[in-house]
Structure formats: C-alpha cells, structure tokens
Design an enzyme around this catalytic site. Sequence first.
Site, short mmCIF file in Angstrom:
data_model
loop_
_atom_site.label_atom_id
_atom_site.label_comp_id
_atom_site.label_asym_id
_atom_site.label_seq_id
_atom_site.Cartn_x
_atom_site.Cartn_y
_atom_site.Cartn_z
N GLY A 37 78.54 -39.39 37.53
CA GLY A 37 77.86 -38.30 38.21
C GLY A 37 76.37 -38.55 38.24
O GLY A 37 75.72 -38.58 37.19
N ALA A 38 75.83 -38.77 39.43
CA ALA A 38 74.41 -39.06 39.58
C ALA A 38 73.65 -37.88 40.16
O ALA A 38 72.68 -38.04 40.90
CB ALA A 38 74.21 -40.30 40.45
N VAL A 57 71.94 -33.82 39.22
CA VAL A 57 70.84 -33.37 38.37
C VAL A 57 71.12 -33.61 36.90
O VAL A 57 70.30 -34.20 36.18
CB VAL A 57 70.56 -31.87 38.63
CG1 VAL A 57 69.49 -31.36 37.68
CG2 VAL A 57 70.13 -31.64 40.07
N ILE A 58 72.29 -33.18 36.41
CA ILE A 58 72.61 -33.33 34.99
C ILE A 58 72.69 -34.80 34.61
O ILE A 58 72.14 -35.23 33.59
CB ILE A 58 73.93 -32.61 34.65
CG1 ILE A 58 73.78 -31.11 34.87
CG2 ILE A 58 74.34 -32.88 33.21
CD1 ILE A 58 75.08 -30.34 34.73
N ASP A 112 76.87 -18.18 37.54
CA ASP A 112 77.71 -19.31 37.93
C ASP A 112 79.10 -18.90 38.37
O ASP A 112 79.81 -19.70 38.99
CB ASP A 112 77.84 -20.30 36.75
CG ASP A 112 76.57 -21.06 36.48
OD1 ASP A 112 75.55 -20.79 37.15
OD2 ASP A 112 76.58 -21.93 35.59
N HIS A 165 39.74 -27.66 41.79
CA HIS A 165 39.60 -29.12 41.79
C HIS A 165 39.00 -29.57 40.45
O HIS A 165 38.08 -28.94 39.95
CB HIS A 165 38.67 -29.56 42.92
CG HIS A 165 38.38 -31.02 42.93
ND1 HIS A 165 39.27 -31.94 43.42
CD2 HIS A 165 37.30 -31.73 42.49
CE1 HIS A 165 38.74 -33.16 43.30
NE2 HIS A 165 37.55 -33.04 42.73
#
Length: 478
Positions: free
Chosen positions: A193-194, A196-197, A325, A457
């Site tokens: 699995g590439a 976010v996790i 979720d 700045h």
Amino acid sequence: MEKQYDVVIVGAGSGGYIAAIRAGQLGLSVACIESNPYAARDGQPRPGGTCLNVGCIPSKALLASSHLYEQVVHHTAEHGITTGGAAIAIDKMIDRKDGVVTKMAKGIEYLFKKNKVDFIRAQARFVGMRDGVYSLEVSAEGSVQQISARNVIIATGSTPRQLPGTRIDNSIICDNAGALDFREVPKRLCVVGAGVIGLELGSVWRRLGADVTLLDAMPDFLPGCDTAVSKEMFKLMSGQGLKFDLGVAIDSIALTSDGAKISYRDRAGVSKELACDKVIVAIGRVPNTDGLGIDAIGLELDQRGFVPVDEHCRTTVPNLFAIGDVVRGPMLAHKAEEEGIMVAEIIAGQAGHVNYAAIPFIIYTSPEAAWVGKTEQELVREGRAFRSGQFPFSANGRALGHGDAQGFVKVLADAESDLVLGVHIVSSLASEMIGEAAMALEFSASSEDIARICHAHPTLYEAIREAALAVDKRALNL
C-alpha cells in the site's frame, strides 16, 4: 434502574469524544462509550480512537523522531555543523511516542470530567427503541447494564482493511498498529500500500536505515492528488530511497525462517518474489459496525458497510446519527471532529454545519503534501474553465535559508469569477500552510484576495501569495 441521557455517543475516537465535549458544553447530559483497548498498556479502553492511540498522533511522533535523526546524520554539514557517532535508541523513541499518546488520552479524560461527560469503558449494543428512546446494553468484564438516550451518535470508526489470505500477527506481518511498535529497525521492509499510511510509515523506518519497498495495486502514484503533486512526491520519495512497484497483484505473503516472502505479479503480469524482515499491510480501512446490534433498531448499512446518512449525518432512523469513518466521505480525524460538533449542535437545537468542500488533506512525509479543494484533473473532467498559478520554494528566501527548498504551491481559480477552487502544496511545512488555503475556500476568496493580503517576510507561506499572483501571471519573485 437504567440511567437515561440526552445523548449517548458510541465510540470515543476523534469524532466521538469531540461530539461528547461539545454536547456537554451545550448543557446536555452525555455518555461516551468506548470498548477498544487499542495500545493501552493496562488493557483498559482509552479515549482518542485510532487517531490518538494507533494512528495520527503516534505516527507523527515517530516521524518527528526519525526526521530529527536523519537531519543530524545527513543534513547538518551544509550548515557547518559536524557530528559523529549519532545513534538511535529505538526503545526510547517508542517509549517517547507512547508517552505522548498517554498524555493526550489523559487530557481527553480530564475534558470529559470538565464537561460532565460520563466515560463508560464497555461494549455497547442496541437492544431496541421504544417511544423515541433508545436502549443500549453496555457490558464490560462480565457485568452488564442498560442505559437509554433520546439521541445516539454512532462514532465507531474504522479498522484496517485485511488482505485476503494474509493473517496479521503484528510481529512479522503488521497493520498500522504493529508498525508503530517495532523494537528494532528492520533491514528489509515491505509496505503493501503506497497511500498516505504506507508512505508515512515507510518514511519512518527508511530514515532509520531500513531498505523499504512499497507495493501498490493502483497503477498510478497517489491518484487522488493533483497531478503536479503526485509527480513531485514520486520524484522526491524515490530520491530519498523509497522503492515502488505499482500496479501489482499480491498472490501471497508467507512467513519464513527469517521474516516473510511476498509473491506478486507486476503490472506486466510477471511473477516476482520479495523477501523481507517485516511487512506492513496498509491497504486502507473499512467501517467498524461489528457487535452494535443495529438490526434491533431497524438500521441498514449500505453495500460497502457504511451507515447511510444525509448531509447533517442523520441516519434513516429518528434521532440516530453517525459520524466519522463509519459514514461516507474521507476517513480523516478532522472531518470526524467537524461532524461531531455539527451533530451535537443539531441535537441541542442549533444549526450545525460542515463544508465538505473545504476539508484539507495532508501527507506527513518530508516534504509534506497538503491540499484542499479541487484538483486540476477534477476541473478538467467537470469541464470547468480555470486558471492556474504555481510558485516554487526554490525562489522562497525562508525555504532556502532552511536548506529545504523542495516543492511548490499551486493555486487553481475559476477563469471568470477568480474564485479559489483548489490549493496544493508540497513543502516541509505544508500541513501548517494549508490552513490559509482552507480559510480561503471556506469564505469564498478569490486569488486576488489572497494576492492582496500582506504576507510576512521572510516566511514559507509567502509562496501562497506568489502562487495566487501567478494565477494572473504577475508573480513578483519569479
């Protein structure tokens, strides 16, 4: 005699505990129930859910430690700082991570007491509804009691998606929880699995010396990102030593005498094998509704196992809500929090609100990637005319002074109205800068609005102004 509440929240994760606190602030009688012990050393359920206990917070603690180590070992010489003999004590790093989690969990428990929220460490199950009142059975350590409420919020979160035929032992083959508790650096690490996790956990152990390979079924890298972000992140992550094989099909993961062996087919269908010491399976998450007894109240899940809700997180059953979720939308802690606040306010008779179009996304690698709003490819698919402005951090004085001038800011605006439609950032502090962009979308700012705001700045966030100016082809420092 069962105790009755105005609102019961099932789940004390990011959405649940925030909903409980907000409901308490609004004067409602509240109970928040949690059954998952997660990584608690005493085996007792703790508040905070996946995010606090085995997700966002511990992973960021490890990312911070591993980033600091890499900076000391590899990136101080250019500042004229000579170091030698730097070493990492993994046990101490893990203990520090655990300490951060414990401190925050205790903080939530304090907030529960402050806002008169009853925190119940138990498994909750619906047993029915009568005259508009829900009855729930709560059980823990052999004891069972019943409580009731006129309003219930399901906030049970998600669990790691399983790879068919693969057993997670959190010793050799790990999910995200096991990957946060390694006690030594693996020489060879495979991350399945590439996303976010996978990127974040792979980055932690790559910085500490692991040889990391990421396998992913998707043929494209970070397909949900703006194309400019995905291309930049692939270049930078590969340049740091992460290895990728995309568009693969995993056939099996088998334990061996010295680790594990992954058998898979690459995008061309060629069979390959990869030997490693540890495997992290990070292929997404699925909603968690096990053991809730939802049949007892007539609630039905959708085909993917999510609780169907409307735009205000109401289910099809009266006074029953679901957040986080376990419902549609991105699986993000801050999205769950916003839904929890919204629902608590609705229950209290207020007008809750979540703007799903202005929810930021972040990948906490180094550099980070963050974005909010539409991607360029989404706008193209929609047929919406837009203008784009981009500004590189290689032209930003603060970034050059930090010695970290990778990445850019990209602003997308409507071609006619100049309304900001999306902002995309790759930078060491993208997670902090994306807040300005989210505010711009929330209050319907134009790129001209951003361009007319005085930005201090030297700062990194000046690049947002420059990208907004670039929409009109008038960047000042490029």
